[in-house]
Design a protein around this motif. Structure first.
Motif, mmCIF file in Angstrom:
data_model
loop_
_atom_site.group_PDB
_atom_site.id
_atom_site.type_symbol
_atom_site.label_atom_id
_atom_site.label_comp_id
_atom_site.label_asym_id
_atom_site.label_seq_id
_atom_site.Cartn_x
_atom_site.Cartn_y
_atom_site.Cartn_z
ATOM 1 N N LEU A 97 0.845 -1.199 0.000
ATOM 2 C CA LEU A 97 0.000 0.000 0.000
ATOM 3 C C LEU A 97 0.878 1.246 0.000
ATOM 4 O O LEU A 97 0.611 2.210 -0.701
ATOM 5 N N LEU A 98 1.933 1.205 0.811
ATOM 6 C CA LEU A 98 2.832 2.366 0.879
ATOM 7 C C LEU A 98 4.281 1.892 0.856
ATOM 8 O O LEU A 98 4.626 0.924 1.542
ATOM 9 N N SER A 99 5.071 2.545 0.048
ATOM 10 C CA SER A 99 6.508 2.235 0.119
ATOM 11 C C SER A 99 7.327 3.505 -0.015
ATOM 12 O O SER A 99 7.065 4.344 -0.882
ATOM 13 N N LEU A 100 8.274 3.638 0.870
ATOM 14 C CA LEU A 100 9.207 4.763 0.830
ATOM 15 C C LEU A 100 10.568 4.194 0.431
ATOM 16 O O LEU A 100 11.026 3.215 1.033
ATOM 17 N N THR A 101 11.164 4.787 -0.589
ATOM 18 C CA THR A 101 12.462 4.298 -1.054
ATOM 19 C C THR A 101 13.478 5.435 -1.043
ATOM 20 O O THR A 101 13.287 6.433 -1.743
ATOM 21 N N GLU A 102 14.496 5.252 -0.237
ATOM 22 C CA GLU A 102 15.611 6.210 -0.152
ATOM 23 C C GLU A 102 15.124 7.657 -0.006
ATOM 24 O O GLU A 102 15.597 8.572 -0.677
ATOM 25 N N VAL A 103 14.146 7.855 0.851
ATOM 26 C CA VAL A 103 13.547 9.191 1.004
ATOM 27 C C VAL A 103 14.452 10.081 1.863
ATOM 28 O O VAL A 103 14.858 9.696 2.959
ATOM 29 N N THR A 104 14.754 11.245 1.320
ATOM 30 C CA THR A 104 15.429 12.263 2.130
ATOM 31 C C THR A 104 14.488 13.463 2.225
ATOM 32 O O THR A 104 13.798 13.809 1.265
ATOM 33 N N ALA A 105 14.451 14.061 3.386
ATOM 34 C CA ALA A 105 13.591 15.233 3.599
ATOM 35 C C ALA A 105 14.083 15.987 4.819
ATOM 36 O O ALA A 105 14.808 15.431 5.652
ATOM 37 N N GLY A 106 13.694 17.258 4.913
ATOM 38 C CA GLY A 106 14.108 18.031 6.079
ATOM 39 C C GLY A 106 13.539 19.429 6.040
ATOM 40 O O GLY A 106 12.750 19.762 5.154
ATOM 41 N N TYR A 107 13.924 20.205 7.011
ATOM 42 C CA TYR A 107 13.430 21.575 7.140
ATOM 43 C C TYR A 107 14.593 22.508 6.823
ATOM 44 O O TYR A 107 15.669 22.373 7.414
ATOM 45 N N GLY A 108 14.393 23.418 5.890
ATOM 46 C CA GLY A 108 15.483 24.306 5.479
ATOM 47 C C GLY A 108 16.570 23.506 4.775
ATOM 48 O O GLY A 108 16.290 22.565 4.028
ATOM 49 N N ALA A 109 17.812 23.841 5.099
ATOM 50 C CA ALA A 109 18.915 23.182 4.400
ATOM 51 C C ALA A 109 19.248 21.814 5.018
ATOM 52 O O ALA A 109 19.806 20.941 4.355
ATOM 53 N N GLY A 110 18.887 21.628 6.286
ATOM 54 C CA GLY A 110 19.256 20.388 6.974
ATOM 55 C C GLY A 110 18.369 19.214 6.592
ATOM 56 O O GLY A 110 17.185 19.388 6.288
ATOM 57 N N LEU A 111 18.955 18.007 6.637
ATOM 58 C CA LEU A 111 18.179 16.790 6.346
ATOM 59 C C LEU A 111 17.817 16.094 7.650
ATOM 60 O O LEU A 111 18.673 15.915 8.520
ATOM 61 N N VAL A 112 16.569 15.717 7.774
ATOM 62 C CA VAL A 112 16.148 14.934 8.936
ATOM 63 C C VAL A 112 16.085 13.460 8.526
ATOM 64 O O VAL A 112 16.575 12.576 9.226
ATOM 65 N N LEU A 113 15.483 13.221 7.366
ATOM 66 C CA LEU A 113 15.459 11.852 6.833
ATOM 67 C C LEU A 113 16.605 11.730 5.840
ATOM 68 O O LEU A 113 16.737 12.548 4.919
ATOM 69 N N LYS A 114 17.419 10.664 6.038
ATOM 70 C CA LYS A 114 18.632 10.563 5.207
ATOM 71 C C LYS A 114 18.648 9.258 4.419
ATOM 72 O O LYS A 114 19.641 8.544 4.431
ATOM 73 N N GLY A 115 17.513 8.955 3.792
ATOM 74 C CA GLY A 115 17.442 7.733 2.987
ATOM 75 C C GLY A 115 16.602 6.671 3.663
ATOM 76 O O GLY A 115 17.095 5.580 3.963
ATOM 77 N N VAL A 116 15.330 7.002 3.894
ATOM 78 C CA VAL A 116 14.433 6.085 4.611
ATOM 79 C C VAL A 116 13.817 5.081 3.636
ATOM 80 O O VAL A 116 13.318 5.448 2.572
ATOM 81 N N ASN A 117 13.884 3.809 4.002
ATOM 82 C CA ASN A 117 13.216 2.740 3.245
ATOM 83 C C ASN A 117 12.203 2.088 4.169
ATOM 84 O O ASN A 117 12.569 1.635 5.270
ATOM 85 N N LEU A 118 10.956 2.086 3.752
ATOM 86 C CA LEU A 118 9.904 1.547 4.627
ATOM 87 C C LEU A 118 8.748 1.049 3.764
ATOM 88 O O LEU A 118 8.392 1.679 2.760
ATOM 89 N N THR A 119 8.160 -0.065 4.145
ATOM 90 C CA THR A 119 7.034 -0.623 3.389
ATOM 91 C C THR A 119 5.878 -0.910 4.344
ATOM 92 O O THR A 119 6.093 -1.394 5.458
#
Lengths: 243, 322
Positions: free
Chosen positions: A7-29
């Protein structure tokens, strides 16, 4: 899309606020009908995972697929239409409105009155508080009761995926029990839930799968019960002393 | 609407419809005309000040607009006396349209800032009324032609016109309570950001409520001008009119159907009585404020919500004991 597509899959997700990254390559199913609980220390990015799925925060790279469809570029409203409902960590009820009115607000984008009534009835079956305290002001309910109504309200859109962000945070033990009973009720109803929880023991106990997030990456995944038995997880998140 | 509600509404309007046929007293009819006027005004104010939680202090500007609009159109002739009443929807629609840009700008602010912005609108309107001599007649005022109504029942047409506006304002209030727009306004009052988050078209809903509210207010102003026969700026665009609407709504209970009605039926006769007893020196305003302060101290949410809270609590205690 095949029936094997998660139903949901996250592959190598990076995300963050401003210039900084909070998620640094999340893989989740997350598979259909599963409750997946994400645990991890403060600042590891647990709530950020939910925000990238609901569209409250854009991804910087990687892929977020829902039912096999790439959704990382969609607006949060469009994702809501697809059936992704986010129950945020903060109290999201309207304190000055009754429980019934709050439930109606959950179905605000719907126009079919019959459908709204049916869903209200269904939500009340799972969460009797919706009927019992229908006329009470939401602000007059206890923290646990408010969380129950929030979860019940999320059902008004008949969601395909419910994102629950630390539902037990700031609650007393009795209210926490109410909240986890709500999650169990959702599981028995066959809902798919991605749960983020600080209270790792209770979160993993009600989940079919668990994931440990550390410094913006998934460090460990497994069945909820297996993670509860994992000595490293127990030491770090369940408050058990190493032998 | 519940059966009890229908019964209550039916009784209320039936007694008000029959009232003018039961009395020939001019002063009593006059007092009822002003009471109904404030029922309509406070019910209209409640649409935006009560349901949406935006405390407008500028409604008297639109009351004055309706009064001047009617006076200007009918300064020379009112025909058989009925055309000014028939013209009222035009007054309401023009005022509502005029209010859209004002509401759009003013409602970008919230709470006390909104109150300040709207009271500024009121003083601007009052200043215009005093200074636009060619249109308003300035401090000399503007007269309306006298209708050829029978002197023994002269007040009746005005009474029924006010009653019709009461029905319209209460009907709007009832519609708000039962519709999505009412739900949206309650959500806005409770938490505007959250309301936006669940899909409420916040700006649109607020501006619609504001336009409807001031449209009704302008129509009341039209009847008032016709009944008074002369429009002076200090009375037509009077902050006391706005204060009256606000006080009556707060006294009876904000965001309720019957609260503004109750508030008007208590305060207008009280004000008239005190004004009669204490003369025209406006000392009555002190007593008026006293009544209000005492009530607010004892019943802070207004009479109806406080009573209903107390009854609910009593019922709960009874259930707990059983």
């Amino acid at each position: 899309m095949t029936s094997n597509t998660p139903l949901l899959s996250l592959t190598e997700v990076t995300a963050g606020y401003g210039a900084g990254l909070v998620l640094k390559g999340v893989n989740l199913t997350v598979e259909r009908g599963q409750i997946v609980c994400v645990i991890g220390p403060n600042g590891s990015g647990k709530s950020t995972v939910l925000k990238t799925v609901s569209g409250l925060l854009g991804v910087k790279s990687g892929s977020v697929r829902f039912n096999g469809e790439e959704i990382s570029e969609l607006t949060s409203r469009r994702r809501l239409d697809l059936g992704i409902v986010h129950v945020p960590q903060d109290r999201s009820l309207f304190p000055g409105m009754s429980v019934h009115e709050n439930m109606m607000m959950g179905a605000f984008i719907l126009t079919d009155h019959k459908l709204i009534a049916e869903r209200m009835e269904r939500a009340a079956e799972l969460f009797p508080i919706v009927k019992v305290r229908a006329n009470a002001l939401a602000g007059s309910l206890s923290g646990g009761e408010q969380k129950q109504v929030e979860v019940a309200r999320s059902l008004m859109l008949d969601p395909a995926l419910i994102l629950l962000d630390e539902p037990s945070i700031g609650l007393d033990p009795k209210s926490r029990k109410l909240v986890f009973e709500s999650v169990k009720a959702l599981a028995e109803d066959g809902r798919t839930i991605l749960l983020v929880e600080q209270n790792a023991r209770s979160g993993l106990a009600v989940s079919s799968m668990g994931a440990v997030l550390e410094a913006g990456k998934v460090a460990l995944t497994g069945r909820g019960s297996d993670l509860l038995d994992d000595p490293e997880v127990a030491r770090l998140y369940l408050g058990v002393k190493a032998k | 609407m519940s059966r009890n509600g229908l019964l209550r509404g039916g009784l209320f309007f039936a007694s008000l419809i029959s009232f003018p046929f039961l009395t020939t007293s001019q002063w009593l009819t006059n007092m009822f005309i002003f009471t109904l006027m404030y029922v309509a005004l406070s019910s209209s104010w409640n649409l935006v000040g009560g349901y949406a939680g935006y405390p407008s202090l500028g409604h008297a500007a639109f009351f004055g607009f309706g009064a001047y609009f009617t006076a200007i159109v009918f300064q020379n002739s009112v025909g058989n006396g009925w055309p000014p009443f028939i013209f009222l929807p035009v007054v309401g629609i023009v005022a509502a349209l005029l209010s859209i840009p004002i509401g759009y700008v003013a409602m970008k602010t919230r709470a006390d800032v909104f109150a300040i912005v709207t009271i500024t609108v009121l003083f601007m309107a009052q200043s215009l009324a005093f200074n636009l001599h060619a249109v308003t007649g300035g401090a000399q005022g503007k007269g309306v032609a006298v209708p050829p109504f029978d002197s023994s029942t002269y007040g009746r047409p005005f009474y029924f016109a006010m009653l019709a506006l009461v029905a319209l304002a209460m009907g709007s209030s009832m519609y708000f309570r039962q519709s999505k727009i009412g739900l949206s306004l309650s959500a806005i009052r409770s938490d505007e950001d959250k309301a936006h988050g669940v899909g409420v078209q916040v700006t649109k809903v607020k501006v619609v409520a504001f336009a409807l509210s001031v449209g009704l207010t302008a129509m009341v102003g039209g009847i008032w001008a016709y009944y008074e026969g002369f429009v002076y700026p200090q009375f037509a665009v009077d902050p006391l009119i706005t204060i009256g609407m606000v006080l009556m709504t707060f006294l009876g209970g904000r965001a309720t159907l019957w609260g503004p009605v109750l508030g008007a039926f208590i305060l207008v006769p009280a004000q008239q009585y005190l004004s009669y007893q204490l003369g025209a020196n406006q000392f009555y305003l002190l007593a008026y404020a006293g009544i209000f302060l005492v009530t607010m101290l004892i019943l802070p949410r207004g009479i109806l919500p406080t009573i209903s809270d107390k009854l609910r609590l009593k019922k709960k205690q009874k259930e707990a004991l059983a």
